[in-house]
Write an enzyme that holds these catalytic residues in place. Structure first.
Site, mmCIF file in Angstrom:
data_model
loop_
_atom_site.group_PDB
_atom_site.id
_atom_site.type_symbol
_atom_site.label_atom_id
_atom_site.label_comp_id
_atom_site.label_asym_id
_atom_site.label_seq_id
_atom_site.Cartn_x
_atom_site.Cartn_y
_atom_site.Cartn_z
ATOM 1 N N LYS A 140 0.743 -1.044 0.029
ATOM 2 C CA LYS A 140 0.077 -0.047 -0.168
ATOM 3 C C LYS A 140 0.754 1.271 -0.022
ATOM 4 O O LYS A 140 0.367 2.498 -0.533
ATOM 5 C CB LYS A 140 -0.929 0.124 1.314
ATOM 6 C CG LYS A 140 -2.059 -1.122 1.086
ATOM 7 C CD LYS A 140 -2.895 -0.969 2.443
ATOM 8 C CE LYS A 140 -3.526 -2.442 2.257
ATOM 9 N NZ LYS A 140 -4.917 -2.170 2.918
ATOM 10 N N GLU A 160 -2.697 7.392 8.036
ATOM 11 C CA GLU A 160 -3.559 7.780 7.165
ATOM 12 C C GLU A 160 -4.572 8.467 7.999
ATOM 13 O O GLU A 160 -5.140 7.939 8.950
ATOM 14 C CB GLU A 160 -4.192 6.835 6.294
ATOM 15 C CG GLU A 160 -4.664 7.255 5.208
ATOM 16 C CD GLU A 160 -5.187 6.110 4.205
ATOM 17 O OE1 GLU A 160 -4.431 5.666 3.255
ATOM 18 O OE2 GLU A 160 -6.155 5.636 4.350
ATOM 19 N N HIS A 207 -14.537 -3.527 8.811
ATOM 20 C CA HIS A 207 -13.827 -3.363 7.323
ATOM 21 C C HIS A 207 -13.814 -4.657 6.438
ATOM 22 O O HIS A 207 -13.138 -4.793 5.518
ATOM 23 C CB HIS A 207 -12.116 -3.068 7.883
ATOM 24 C CG HIS A 207 -12.065 -1.946 8.609
ATOM 25 N ND1 HIS A 207 -12.518 -0.770 8.581
ATOM 26 C CD2 HIS A 207 -11.154 -1.900 9.869
ATOM 27 C CE1 HIS A 207 -12.162 -0.007 9.456
ATOM 28 N NE2 HIS A 207 -11.571 -0.852 10.295
ATOM 29 N N ARG A 248 -6.288 -8.541 -8.365
ATOM 30 C CA ARG A 248 -6.902 -10.052 -8.636
ATOM 31 C C ARG A 248 -8.284 -9.752 -8.883
ATOM 32 O O ARG A 248 -9.027 -8.601 -8.811
ATOM 33 C CB ARG A 248 -6.872 -10.571 -7.153
ATOM 34 C CG ARG A 248 -7.507 -9.862 -6.279
ATOM 35 C CD ARG A 248 -7.616 -10.467 -4.748
ATOM 36 N NE ARG A 248 -7.743 -9.511 -3.469
ATOM 37 C CZ ARG A 248 -8.809 -8.874 -3.164
ATOM 38 N NH1 ARG A 248 -9.827 -9.227 -3.847
ATOM 39 N NH2 ARG A 248 -8.499 -8.066 -2.120
HETATM 40 P P1 ADP Z 1 -8.152 -3.916 2.608
HETATM 41 O O1 ADP Z 1 -6.747 -3.956 1.693
HETATM 42 O O2 ADP Z 1 -7.812 -4.815 3.968
HETATM 43 O O3 ADP Z 1 -9.341 -4.589 2.057
HETATM 44 P P2 ADP Z 1 -8.965 -1.219 2.710
HETATM 45 O O4 ADP Z 1 -7.598 -0.252 2.352
HETATM 46 O O5 ADP Z 1 -9.349 -1.721 1.204
HETATM 47 O O6 ADP Z 1 -8.261 -2.597 3.398
HETATM 48 O O7 ADP Z 1 -9.786 -0.670 3.708
HETATM 49 C C1 ADP Z 1 -10.866 -1.546 4.021
HETATM 50 C C2 ADP Z 1 -11.943 -0.747 4.740
HETATM 51 O O8 ADP Z 1 -11.355 0.159 5.892
HETATM 52 C C3 ADP Z 1 -12.532 0.452 3.818
HETATM 53 O O9 ADP Z 1 -13.383 0.163 3.053
HETATM 54 C C4 ADP Z 1 -12.851 1.484 4.877
HETATM 55 O O10 ADP Z 1 -14.159 0.974 5.548
HETATM 56 C C5 ADP Z 1 -12.031 1.222 5.918
HETATM 57 N N1 ADP Z 1 -11.011 2.278 5.817
HETATM 58 C C6 ADP Z 1 -9.624 2.040 5.241
HETATM 59 N N2 ADP Z 1 -8.989 3.327 5.423
HETATM 60 C C7 ADP Z 1 -9.837 4.343 5.869
HETATM 61 C C8 ADP Z 1 -9.650 5.553 6.168
HETATM 62 N N3 ADP Z 1 -8.560 6.470 5.913
HETATM 63 N N4 ADP Z 1 -10.703 6.178 6.723
HETATM 64 C C9 ADP Z 1 -11.834 5.465 7.071
HETATM 65 N N5 ADP Z 1 -11.880 4.259 6.952
HETATM 66 C C10 ADP Z 1 -11.073 3.659 6.206
#
Ligand code: ADP
Length: 444
Positions: A115, A198, A233, A289
């Site tokens: 990431k 973040e 999440h 993927r």
């Molecule tokens: P993963 O790779 O585990 O799927 P993501 O980066 O796609 O993780 O994030 C999954 C979820 O986590 C997002 O859809 C959101 O709900 C929450 N999330 C991630 N980053 C943030 C953020 N900066 N602020 C609020 N929610 C977040």
């Protein structure tokens, strides 16, 4: 390409076998001893037991998978999602064996699967990001960076995925300790302890864009999905198109996704994920993927994404222009999990009766049959119910009807929880954000 090994299990292995069959490709399933009676092993032309139940000894064990590939003489491997789908090492080993990995190159997985690196690509592509640490955060600089961003912040593992490897920190005094825990967990869970910070948004929506790119440099977007409904999440219910975007916003987010594809030289099927709040998009990550929720895009575009993914891996050029991609109607997907609908505790066991819903606009991607014993070792998702309607309300009515029609006896499932969502006035009126299900699950 003539014969494909599917390095996965469950509904996605079956989904891939179906695509291979339609393309005239032979299939080889692999399974653990715990999955001897699973449907994916029965559906494939050949099936090979690769080890004991725990995934570290089977579905994640590269030497066993490569032995199965050698013995069965396959020329391609499809990794599905989860397990080794985003392992650049696995993609590299496949290349060393002269076997086509159905996905992007090892270098692209390495670049985008991390990431922190993906954030750098986004900066290069001028795609907006949430404020955060510019790279891996060191413990002695974390407080200064978090103060500059402002609390709450989220600590993320650079190598994290699947909703794991994230910690939200609301209070300043918790930051240093939480970072130390996050680093240890990331090292144990993903083999890399790097974390970054973040800004944490309290009530965003999750919008993602399906993209596809061939090896000749052609790329398209296939519209967006709205995956705002999550628990811890993890996505629970997804839809396409997003019911909240204006046409201009829809174009904007697709343009951001394509800018990232171009900047990274990506070549496969993939998803670009964003958070959306107050009319603005913020890039989160690229998944290299096929996603669990890909069927909702298939329903509204009429494309078979897995077949397209395989064709591209064979070296074919994309067979359609951007103008030829159109979206009609609306689609929803409910992830059916073997779990208690109130406590969400996993509830595996013997399925004593199983009946799938059908009728107009209903698709079920499942791994269940009457008499199947759901193992406790793996993910609790056992089926996906997908509906299509001319518009969102017809699609919702169909989903309620389909879920009531579905019979899954002997275990517990989250179907009652899905029905609560589908009846909720805020869901119907599109008044919700990623925190909605957390609140709803407390009200049980
Ligand atoms: P993963 O790779 O585990 O799927 P993501 O980066 O796609 O993780 O994030 C999954 C979820 O986590 C997002 O859809 C959101 O709900 C929450 N999330 C991630 N980053 C943030 C953020 N900066 N602020 C609020 N929610 C977040």
């Amino acid at each position: 390409m003539q014969k494909v090994l599917i390095a996965n299990r469950g509904e996605i292995a079956i989904r891939i076998i179906r695509a291979c069959q339609e393309l005239g490709l032979k299939t080889v399933a692999i399974h653990s001893t715990a999955d001897r009676d699973s449907l994916h092993a029965k559906f494939a032309d050949e099936s090979i037991c690769i080890g004991p139940g725990p995934s570290g000894l089977s579905y994640l064990h590269i030497p066993s998978i490569m032995s199965a590939a050698e013995i069965s003489g396959v020329d391609a491997i499809h990794p599905g999602y989860g397990f080794l789908a985003e392992s650049s090492e696995f993609a590299r080993v496949c290349a060393d064996y002269g076997i086509t990995f159905i996905g992007p190159t090892p270098q692209q997985i390495q670049q985008l699967g991390n990431k922190v690196n993906a954030r750098e690509v986004a900066i290069k592509a001028q795609v907006p990001l949430l404020p955060g640490s510019p790279r891996k955060v060191e413990r002695d600089e974390a407080m200064a960076i978090a103060d500059a961003i402002g609390f709450p912040v989220i600590i993320k593992a650079a190598a994290g995925g699947g909703g794991r490897g994230m910690k939200v920190v609301f209070a300043r005094e918790d930051l240093v300790q939480q970072l130390a825990i996050a680093e240890q967990e990331a090292l144990r869970g993903f083999g890399c302890g790097d974390c970054f910070l973040e800004k944490y948004l309290l009530a965003p929506r999750h919008i993602e864009v399906q993209i596809i790119a061939d090896q000749q440099g052609n790329y398209r977007h296939l519209g967006e999905r709205d995956c705002t409904l999550q628990r811890r999440h993890q996505k629970v219910l997804e839809e396409a198109p997003s019911p909240v975007l204006t046409p201009a916003e829809r174009q904007q987010v697709a343009a951001y996704a394509l800018a990232l594809v171009q900047a990274s030289g990506y070549q496969s099927l993939g998803t670009v994920e964003f958070l959306y709040e107050a009319g603005k998009f913020y890039f989160m990550e690229i998944n290299t993927r096929v996603q669990v929720e890909h069927p909702v895009t298939e329903m509204v575009t009429g494309l078979d994404l897995v077949k397209e993914q395989i064709l591209i891996a064979q070296g074919a050029s994309l067979g359609f222009s951007q103008e030829e991609v159109s979206s009609t109607g609306h689609s929803l997907e409910c992830r059916v999990n073997a779990e208690d609908p109130v406590s969400f505790a996993p509830w595996p066991g013997l399925v004593t009766a199983y009946h799938e819903p059908g009728g107009p606009g209903v698709r079920v991607d499942s791994m269940v049959y009457t008499g199947y014993r759901i193992p406790s070792l793996y993910d609790s998702m056992i089926a996906k119910v997908i509906t299509f309607g001319r518009d969102r309300s017809e699609c919702i009515v169909r989903m309620r009807r389909a879920l009531r029609e579905m019979k899954l006896e002997g275990i517990r499932t989250n179907i009652p929880f899905h029905l609560r969502i589908l009846d909720h006035e805020d869901f119907l009126a599109n008044r919700y954000a990623t925190n909605f299900l957390q609140e709803l699950s407390k009200q049980a």
